[in-house]
Design an enzyme around this catalytic site. Structure first.
Site, short mmCIF file in Angstrom:
data_model
loop_
_atom_site.label_atom_id
_atom_site.label_comp_id
_atom_site.label_asym_id
_atom_site.label_seq_id
_atom_site.Cartn_x
_atom_site.Cartn_y
_atom_site.Cartn_z
CG HIS A 49 -1.93 -1.09 1.19
ND1 HIS A 49 -2.02 -2.05 2.15
CD2 HIS A 49 -2.89 -1.34 0.27
CE1 HIS A 49 -3.01 -2.87 1.83
NE2 HIS A 49 -3.55 -2.47 0.69
CG ASP A 52 1.79 -1.29 3.48
OD1 ASP A 52 1.42 -1.22 4.67
OD2 ASP A 52 1.16 -1.91 2.59
C1 XUL Z 1 -9.22 -6.15 0.62
C2 XUL Z 1 -8.05 -6.60 -0.06
C3 XUL Z 1 -6.87 -5.69 0.00
C4 XUL Z 1 -6.32 -5.40 -1.34
C5 XUL Z 1 -5.15 -4.47 -1.38
O1 XUL Z 1 -10.19 -7.11 0.76
O2 XUL Z 1 -8.02 -7.69 -0.58
O3 XUL Z 1 -5.87 -6.31 0.71
O4 XUL Z 1 -5.88 -6.61 -1.85
O5 XUL Z 1 -5.48 -3.16 -1.26
#
Ligand code: XUL
Ligand code: MN
Length: 344
Positions: A49, A52
């Site tokens: 992210h 992160d």
């Molecule tokens: C939410 C999900 C997140 C996304 C990344 O359900 O799967 O982890 O994969 O933003």
């Protein structure tokens, strides 16, 4: 051409065990320690992210953002790790409480696009051209709160601005039908790719399929993957498992429905996924009951199960498959699959 798979996960997949009903139950692991776990667990790719990768994305100056991302790039290089993608975490910011790109407030929509452009910049400083868009709060709790028709246009406008911001960036939309909202605007890969084809550069918009999300939509993850693969649009996966249509569980890949996991691996093999060099991402969560010293098993186990299933797919007797299909004897084909999975 390589037939080897490359594996990735995100730092959020090593977690403290908090759930909506209880607090963390394991100590926090520093980001640098998590990075050190990757190679040990047999993973090469890191999914990020934006925050992160660079904490406090919104409050940093452009120069600070660049410096922090480039420092992280050096750490990754030092560990021999590859950044797979960056995903903007709009859903945790109070401004994004009712969505970002589809918020009713124009200031919020502007913030969401600006923040995501920053995430694109982080991706480029880290050296990846892939961004994943999980459109978490782009949906509604009650239908009357937004104009759904307009919401699709807002999302296309936002994606267009990101594509124009950086000519190299590729966006993979990760569909999910619900949670945190009651109803998401992009619940399936069909929706995601229809949106992709309406953007200014459809060649740079594709998808990421997550097993649990497909099952929450009542769909078969392998068919969702096949749809994307048939259009050369499967740019990553989040393999995991899910027991029925309830909250998003992110269980170990193959641990609930081994036959479905086999079929996901089969379709990746049929679609030539390993030859693309793209990653097998595992979006899996350790059980809350797991003690701290064994709280990374779900990652290693998911990878082991995946590789065992690759062997199963590759060793399935092709002559039996051909004969059963020719005879239209799918009972026999099914039994052959089950016996093969059971080790006969
Ligand atoms: C939410 C999900 C997140 C996304 C990344 O359900 O799967 O982890 O994969 O933003
Ligand atoms: Mn996911």
């Amino acid at each position: 051409m390589s037939t080897e798979y490359r594996f990735s996960f995100g730092p959020w997949n090593i977690s403290e065990g908090a759930d909506p009903f209880g607090p963390p139950v394991r100590p926090t692991i520093e980001f640098s320690k998590k990075l050190a776990s990757y190679k040990k667990l047999g993973f090469e790719g890191v999914q990020f992210h934006d925050d992160d990768a660079v904490p406090d994305v919104d409050s940093k100056s452009a120069a600070e953002l660049e410096r922090a991302a480039k420092e992280l790039k050096k750490v990754l290089d030092g560990e021999g790790l590859v950044p797979e993608f960056v995903a903007p975490r709009l859903w945790e910011d109070p401004r994004g409480i009712d969505g970002g790109f589809t918020a009713n407030c124009p200031d919020v929509r502007k913030w969401a696009i600006d923040r995501t452009k920053r995430a694109v910049d982080i991706a480029s400083y880290l050296g990846t051209n892939l961004m994943v868009l999980w459109l978490a709060r782009e949906g509604t709790y009650i239908r009357e709160s937004k104009n759904a028709i307009q919401a699709y246009q807002y999302q296309i406008d936002a994606i267009n601005q990101l594509l124009e911001h950086n000519p190299e960036i590729h966006l993979a939309i990760e569909p999910k039908p619900n949670e945190p909202t009651d109803q998401a605007y992009v619940p399936t890969i069909g929706h995601a790719l229809a949106v992709a084809y309406r953007t200014v550069d459809p060649n740079r918009v594709g998808g990421l399929i997550e097993t649990a999300h497909a099952r929450l939509a009542g769909l078969d993850a392998s068919d969702e993957m096949a749809f994307a693969l048939s259009m050369d649009k499967l740019w990553s996966v989040h393999l995991n498992d899910q027991n029925g249509m309830k909250y998003d569980q992110d269980k170990t890949f193959g641990a609930v429905d081994l036959r479905s996991a086999y079929n996901q691996v089969r379709v990746l093999e049929l679609g030539g996924y390993p030859q693309t060099g793209r990653f097998i991402g595992l979006d899996v969560k350790a059980m809350r009951t797991q003690k701290a010293d064994v709280a990374e098993r779900h990652l290693a186990n998911s990878k082991t199960i995946f590789l065992r299933l690759v062997e199963k797919v590759r060793s399935f007797p092709k002559d039996v498959e051909r004969q059963c299909i020719e005879a239209r004897d799918y009972e026999a084909l099914e039994m052959a699959v089950i016996e093969h999975l059971m080790g006969k």
